[in-house]
Write a protein that holds these residues in place. Structure first.
Motif, PDB file in Angstrom:
ATOM      1  N   GLY A  76       0.552  -1.331  -0.010  1.00  0.00           N
ATOM      2  CA  GLY A  76      -0.097  -0.164   0.151  1.00  0.00           C
ATOM      3  C   GLY A  76       0.667   1.233  -0.065  1.00  0.00           C
ATOM      4  O   GLY A  76       0.097   2.455   0.121  1.00  0.00           O
ATOM      5  N   THR A  77       2.053   1.079  -0.357  1.00  0.00           N
ATOM      6  CA  THR A  77       2.924   2.420  -0.354  1.00  0.00           C
ATOM      7  C   THR A  77       2.423   3.184  -1.581  1.00  0.00           C
ATOM      8  O   THR A  77       2.195   2.630  -2.584  1.00  0.00           O
ATOM      9  N   SER A  78       2.347   4.484  -1.145  1.00  0.00           N
ATOM     10  CA  SER A  78       1.651   5.405  -2.128  1.00  0.00           C
ATOM     11  C   SER A  78       2.797   5.640  -3.642  1.00  0.00           C
ATOM     12  O   SER A  78       3.981   5.546  -3.515  1.00  0.00           O
ATOM     13  N   THR A  79       2.076   5.912  -4.416  1.00  0.00           N
ATOM     14  CA  THR A  79       3.062   6.022  -5.708  1.00  0.00           C
ATOM     15  C   THR A  79       3.934   7.089  -5.527  1.00  0.00           C
ATOM     16  O   THR A  79       4.886   6.796  -6.154  1.00  0.00           O
ATOM     17  N   PRO A  80       3.896   8.284  -5.090  1.00  0.00           N
ATOM     18  CA  PRO A  80       4.729   9.348  -5.000  1.00  0.00           C
ATOM     19  C   PRO A  80       5.702   8.815  -4.213  1.00  0.00           C
ATOM     20  O   PRO A  80       7.023   9.178  -4.530  1.00  0.00           O
ATOM     21  N   MET A  81       5.508   7.803  -2.750  1.00  0.00           N
ATOM     22  CA  MET A  81       6.764   7.417  -2.567  1.00  0.00           C
ATOM     23  C   MET A  81       7.415   6.336  -3.275  1.00  0.00           C
ATOM     24  O   MET A  81       8.724   6.350  -3.066  1.00  0.00           O
ATOM     25  N   LEU A  82       6.765   5.506  -3.864  1.00  0.00           N
ATOM     26  CA  LEU A  82       7.491   4.689  -4.605  1.00  0.00           C
ATOM     27  C   LEU A  82       8.339   5.327  -5.842  1.00  0.00           C
ATOM     28  O   LEU A  82       9.380   4.915  -5.956  1.00  0.00           O
ATOM     29  N   LEU A  83       7.849   6.344  -6.130  1.00  0.00           N
ATOM     30  CA  LEU A  83       8.580   7.293  -7.283  1.00  0.00           C
ATOM     31  C   LEU A  83      10.000   7.888  -6.739  1.00  0.00           C
ATOM     32  O   LEU A  83      11.129   7.532  -7.173  1.00  0.00           O
ATOM     33  N   ALA A  84       9.721   8.355  -5.554  1.00  0.00           N
ATOM     34  CA  ALA A  84      11.052   8.819  -4.724  1.00  0.00           C
ATOM     35  C   ALA A  84      12.136   7.626  -4.256  1.00  0.00           C
ATOM     36  O   ALA A  84      13.379   7.812  -4.584  1.00  0.00           O
ATOM     37  N   ARG A  85      11.465   6.599  -3.851  1.00  0.00           N
ATOM     38  CA  ARG A  85      12.312   5.350  -3.594  1.00  0.00           C
ATOM     39  C   ARG A  85      13.069   4.998  -4.767  1.00  0.00           C
ATOM     40  O   ARG A  85      14.324   4.442  -4.593  1.00  0.00           O
ATOM     41  N   SER A  86      12.465   4.669  -5.914  1.00  0.00           N
ATOM     42  CA  SER A  86      13.051   4.172  -7.022  1.00  0.00           C
ATOM     43  C   SER A  86      13.760   5.059  -7.804  1.00  0.00           C
ATOM     44  O   SER A  86      14.823   4.622  -8.819  1.00  0.00           O
ATOM     45  N   ARG A  87      13.631   6.384  -7.597  1.00  0.00           N
ATOM     46  CA  ARG A  87      14.266   7.583  -8.413  1.00  0.00           C
ATOM     47  C   ARG A  87      14.040   7.360  -9.639  1.00  0.00           C
ATOM     48  O   ARG A  87      14.621   7.897 -10.733  1.00  0.00           O
ATOM     49  N   HIS A  88      12.701   7.368 -10.010  1.00  0.00           N
ATOM     50  CA  HIS A  88      12.089   7.400 -11.411  1.00  0.00           C
ATOM     51  C   HIS A  88      11.400   8.683 -11.402  1.00  0.00           C
ATOM     52  O   HIS A  88      10.768   8.960 -10.675  1.00  0.00           O
ATOM     53  N   ALA A  89      11.342   9.174 -12.563  1.00  0.00           N
ATOM     54  CA  ALA A  89      10.729  10.493 -12.805  1.00  0.00           C
ATOM     55  C   ALA A  89       9.259  10.278 -13.292  1.00  0.00           C
ATOM     56  O   ALA A  89       8.590  11.318 -13.185  1.00  0.00           O
ATOM     57  N   SER A  90       8.978   8.986 -13.731  1.00  0.00           N
ATOM     58  CA  SER A  90       7.654   9.000 -14.583  1.00  0.00           C
ATOM     59  C   SER A  90       6.864   7.634 -13.846  1.00  0.00           C
ATOM     60  O   SER A  90       7.798   6.721 -13.551  1.00  0.00           O
ATOM     61  N   VAL A  91       5.647   7.724 -13.542  1.00  0.00           N
ATOM     62  CA  VAL A  91       4.729   6.333 -13.306  1.00  0.00           C
ATOM     63  C   VAL A  91       5.159   5.320 -14.199  1.00  0.00           C
ATOM     64  O   VAL A  91       5.118   4.105 -13.948  1.00  0.00           O
ATOM     65  N   ARG A  92       5.438   5.803 -15.407  1.00  0.00           N
ATOM     66  CA  ARG A  92       5.404   4.924 -16.652  1.00  0.00           C
ATOM     67  C   ARG A  92       6.597   3.850 -16.237  1.00  0.00           C
ATOM     68  O   ARG A  92       6.380   2.523 -16.640  1.00  0.00           O
ATOM     69  N   PHE A  93       7.471   4.398 -15.721  1.00  0.00           N
ATOM     70  CA  PHE A  93       8.786   3.500 -15.628  1.00  0.00           C
ATOM     71  C   PHE A  93       8.684   2.673 -14.058  1.00  0.00           C
ATOM     72  O   PHE A  93       9.319   1.435 -14.072  1.00  0.00           O
ATOM     73  N   LEU A  94       7.719   3.016 -13.471  1.00  0.00           N
ATOM     74  CA  LEU A  94       7.335   2.292 -12.319  1.00  0.00           C
ATOM     75  C   LEU A  94       6.576   1.038 -12.402  1.00  0.00           C
ATOM     76  O   LEU A  94       6.349   0.212 -11.885  1.00  0.00           O
ATOM     77  N   GLU A  95       5.814   1.233 -13.552  1.00  0.00           N
ATOM     78  CA  GLU A  95       4.777   0.182 -13.633  1.00  0.00           C
ATOM     79  C   GLU A  95       5.138  -1.252 -13.611  1.00  0.00           C
ATOM     80  O   GLU A  95       4.418  -2.087 -13.061  1.00  0.00           O
ATOM     81  N   ARG A  96       6.371  -1.560 -14.138  1.00  0.00           N
ATOM     82  CA  ARG A  96       6.699  -2.694 -14.331  1.00  0.00           C
ATOM     83  C   ARG A  96       7.033  -3.662 -12.875  1.00  0.00           C
ATOM     84  O   ARG A  96       7.055  -4.564 -12.468  1.00  0.00           O
ATOM     85  N   TYR A  97       7.449  -2.722 -11.952  1.00  0.00           N
ATOM     86  CA  TYR A  97       7.715  -3.063 -10.622  1.00  0.00           C
ATOM     87  C   TYR A  97       6.564  -2.989  -9.572  1.00  0.00           C
ATOM     88  O   TYR A  97       6.721  -3.642  -8.635  1.00  0.00           O
ATOM     89  N   ALA A  98       5.641  -2.394  -9.984  1.00  0.00           N
ATOM     90  CA  ALA A  98       4.661  -2.209  -9.200  1.00  0.00           C
ATOM     91  C   ALA A  98       3.201  -2.914  -9.551  1.00  0.00           C
ATOM     92  O   ALA A  98       2.288  -2.457  -9.872  1.00  0.00           O
ATOM     93  N   ARG A  99       3.691  -4.097  -9.767  1.00  0.00           N
ATOM     94  CA  ARG A  99       2.560  -5.125 -10.140  1.00  0.00           C
ATOM     95  C   ARG A  99       2.274  -5.878  -8.931  1.00  0.00           C
ATOM     96  O   ARG A  99       2.940  -7.015  -8.741  1.00  0.00           O
ATOM     97  N   PRO A 100       1.099  -5.970  -8.362  1.00  0.00           N
ATOM     98  CA  PRO A 100       0.815  -6.642  -7.226  1.00  0.00           C
ATOM     99  C   PRO A 100       0.362  -8.046  -7.605  1.00  0.00           C
ATOM    100  O   PRO A 100      -0.106  -8.534  -8.828  1.00  0.00           O
ATOM    101  N   GLY A 101       0.687  -9.079  -6.714  1.00  0.00           N
ATOM    102  CA  GLY A 101       0.742 -10.573  -7.072  1.00  0.00           C
ATOM    103  C   GLY A 101      -0.813 -10.696  -6.737  1.00  0.00           C
ATOM    104  O   GLY A 101      -1.550 -10.000  -6.104  1.00  0.00           O
ATOM    105  N   VAL A 102      -1.272 -12.001  -6.921  1.00  0.00           N
ATOM    106  CA  VAL A 102      -2.656 -12.525  -6.914  1.00  0.00           C
ATOM    107  C   VAL A 102      -3.064 -12.289  -5.536  1.00  0.00           C
ATOM    108  O   VAL A 102      -3.991 -11.901  -5.107  1.00  0.00           O
TER     109      VAL A 102
END
Length: 120
Positions: A76-102
């Motif tokens: 449940g970590t927020s998207t802005p926090m995930l972006l900051a931690r990953s150092r990605h500038a765009s949500v688009r680059f974060l998509e491949r890592y933020a795929r929740p499991g079943v």
């Protein structure tokens, strides 16, 4: 996560590269990656035998980092926090890592299902 050498840091080492508790120097990313990759070869290849370790590939620090992002996203970590931690500038680059499991999706649906909450 910080990987340290087995010895005390040499005098004159920048303070950010020295552990304040142990006085040991930080390993270079390249050396930490080599050690981590070697140490995870049998974990990454559970059907292999220890005799084959030299021919196997282990996990990388990059993969470890993004695995942590996936777990954070599932938690449940927020998207802005995930972006900051990953150092990605765009949500688009974060998509491949933020795929929740079943299991994470099922848990999320169950937590938000108003009919299920009424039954409790």
């Amino acid at each position: 996560m910080l990987y340290l050498t087995g010895r005390k840091a040499l005098a004159g080492k920048p303070s950010l590269d020295v552990c304040s508790e142990t006085g040991r120097a930080r390993l270079s990313y390249r050396r930490a990656e080599e050690i981590f990759e070697y140490a995870t070869r049998l974990l990454a290849n559970p059907l292999a035998s220890p005799e084959d370790i030299e021919d196997l590939d282990g996990w990388t620090l990059h993969r470890l980092r993004h695995s942590a992002l996936t777990h954070d996203a599932e938690g449940g970590t927020s998207t802005p926090m995930l972006l900051a931690r990953s150092r990605h500038a765009s949500v688009r680059f974060l998509e491949r890592y933020a795929r929740p499991g079943v299991d994470a999706v099922a848990r999320n649906v169950a937590e938000r299902d108003s009919a299920a909450r009424r039954r409790l």
